[in-house]
Design an enzyme around this catalytic site. Structure first.
Site, PDB file in Angstrom:
ATOM      1  N   CYS A 126       0.890  -1.164   0.000  1.00  0.00           N
ATOM      2  CA  CYS A 126       0.000   0.000   0.000  1.00  0.00           C
ATOM      3  C   CYS A 126       0.921   1.205   0.000  1.00  0.00           C
ATOM      4  CB  CYS A 126      -0.900   0.006   1.231  1.00  0.00           C
ATOM      5  SG  CYS A 126      -1.868   1.519   1.381  1.00  0.00           S
ATOM      6  N   CYS A 159      -0.688   4.381   2.202  1.00  0.00           N
ATOM      7  CA  CYS A 159      -0.800   4.312   3.666  1.00  0.00           C
ATOM      8  C   CYS A 159      -0.336   2.936   4.123  1.00  0.00           C
ATOM      9  CB  CYS A 159      -2.197   4.695   4.165  1.00  0.00           C
ATOM     10  SG  CYS A 159      -3.607   3.991   3.303  1.00  0.00           S
ATOM     11  N   SER A 160      -1.233   2.104   4.624  1.00  0.00           N
ATOM     12  CA  SER A 160      -0.768   0.829   5.162  1.00  0.00           C
ATOM     13  C   SER A 160      -1.847  -0.236   5.055  1.00  0.00           C
ATOM     14  CB  SER A 160      -0.345   1.010   6.621  1.00  0.00           C
ATOM     15  OG  SER A 160      -1.415   1.615   7.334  1.00  0.00           O
ATOM     16  N   CYS A 161      -2.695  -0.153   4.025  1.00  0.00           N
ATOM     17  CA  CYS A 161      -3.795  -1.113   3.863  1.00  0.00           C
ATOM     18  C   CYS A 161      -3.252  -2.539   3.832  1.00  0.00           C
ATOM     19  CB  CYS A 161      -4.556  -0.823   2.579  1.00  0.00           C
ATOM     20  SG  CYS A 161      -5.277   0.824   2.543  1.00  0.00           S
TER      21      CYS A 161
END
Lengths: 92, 105, 224
Positions: free
Chosen positions: C129, C132-134
């Site tokens: 991702c 962000c940090s999905c």
């Protein structure tokens, strides 16, 4: 504007302020739609407390060599992103 | 338009794969976020936007969950769910509680 | 939404921390209590306190959510892959709809749709991702720090082979790589190719070689 699976597309080249979900590294780049990720609420509205109608989000495949002129790996390597239709334009 | 979170393709060093066990407070940040989103008080995109608005310094100086809790607090303030002085008082209460617990044998 | 704040003394007992004088109403938690309380830790306590006080959630909600966070692990994802290796019909359903297929096994994959991307003998998939940090946390548990790091997010879309090599994964020439960047409300899960040497293995044996990194695409299952 009609996008469907198989449509060659270009990601709009623009640089607005605010929250959106189109990374810099694909803006202005050419790819091909490989599927529908879904119809989703618009992240650009959700981010500011709005909602609006759901938007088509397409899975778009890019060749690494179109993203990075100096790409060193296999020329068939690809990246897939999920992009809102309003960031895409069909190309001929 | 600088978008500090938008890092795809930027130059960067080796990937640090040191393991990290989540601290209790980090899990609590996570729980707060999930509950606020689950209750439709926040959306994930509001959280993302609020993190992005913390600015470049936050990315360099704060840890992942420090950014998240700061963004969650900012969003709660923005939505009028809490006020700065309520938060301030609750922070002082938490500090006092911690000091008391630490002083107990 | 408006909630009156009474401004008076309120209950602190919801998370086991009480103001009970010297009664010490909570079990001692040396890891927490001996560590300095940073401002962000205090802010976290304050937020937890205020959302309960204002009726936005209950202490039980917080407790249950923390339990859920602790319970999530890559075992769920590993099991889905092992079952898919054993059962072609299940595999087809998994590739069609991960959340529904997980439900068949009694696994809650969460409300966000997850898409399985299947490796083939000549194409390897890896997920990231970049914005962000999905991460498919319902099936994989909390994400490793490196997945959220700038280095991984910045580089894996541009030099996937170099990044995978740092992980000890050297893909052969002729193997194509597809990187999936989770930019919208879709999470990804890699289904690796079942390695040879696993013929006749049970689901548990197979699941044991499908590590978290295999499900992200930064490792391949290894037959010891």
């Amino acid at each position: 504007m009609s996008v469907s699976v198989g449509t060659p597309v270009r990601v709009l080249q623009m640089d607005p302020p605010g929250h959106h979900r189109t990374p810099r590294f694909v803006r202005g780049k050419e790819g091909v739609v490989i599927g529908l990720a879904g119809r989703m609420p618009d992240a650009e509205r959700l981010a500011y407390g709005g909602r609006g109608p759901d938007q088509p989000v397409w899975r778009v495949r890019f060749r690494q060599t179109t993203l990075w002129p100096d790409y060193a790996g296999d020329p068939r390597d690809t990246v897939v992103l999920d992009l809102y239709e309003h960031w895409l334009e069909p190309r001929r | 338009m600088q978008r500090i979170h938008d890092v795809g393709g930027l130059p960067a060093g080796p990937v640090d794969r040191s393991p990290h066990d989540y601290a209790p407070w980090e899990k609590k940040v996570d729980a707060i976020m999930r509950l606020m989103i689950g209750a439709n008080l926040f959306t994930l995109d509001e959280m993302r936007r609020t993190i992005e608005e913390l600015g470049p310094g936050a990315y360099e100086e704060l840890s992942y969950y420090q950014r998240w809790i700061q963004a969650a607090a900012n969003l709660a303030l923005e939505k009028g769910l809490v006020t700065p002085s309520e938060l301030g008082q609750a922070i002082e209460t938490a500090k006092a509680r911690h000091a008391e617990a630490a002083s107990c044998p | 939404m408006t909630h009156a704040h009474d401004g008076h003394e309120h209950e602190h007992g919801h998370d086991g921390h009480g103001h009970g004088g010297h009664a010490h109403p909570h079990p001692r938690q040396p890891d927490i209590e001996d560590a300095p309380l940073t401002w962000h830790m205090a802010l976290t306590e304050a937020m937890a306190e205020l959302i309960v006080q204002k009726g936005l959630c209950t202490p039980a909600d917080i407790h249950r959510t923390l339990e859920k966070i602790d319970a999530a692990s890559p075992a769920a994802g590993s099991r889905l892959v092992a079952r898919a290796w054993l059962d072609p019909d299940f595999r087809a359903r998994l590739l069609q709809d991960v959340n529904a297929a997980a439900g068949e096994l009694g696994i809650d994959a969460g409300g966000i749709p997850i898409r399985a991307v299947a490796d083939t003998p000549d194409r390897h998939n890896v997920i990231v991702c970049t914005l962000c940090s999905c991460y498919p946390r319902f099936l994989l548990g909390g994400s490793p720090d490196w997945y959220k790091s700038k280095a991984y997010r910045a580089r894996v879309v541009r030099e996937p082979r170099a990044v995978l090599a740092e992980f000890g994964l050297h893909l052969p020439d002729g193997m194509q790589i597809e990187v999936h960047d989770s930019t919208a409300e879709l999470r990804y899960l890699v289904v690796p190719v079942r390695p040879s040497g696993t013929e006749g293995w049970s689901e548990d044996q197979l699941a044991a070689i499908v590590t978290r990194d295999c499900l992200i695409g930064t490792a391949l299952p290894v037959v010891a």
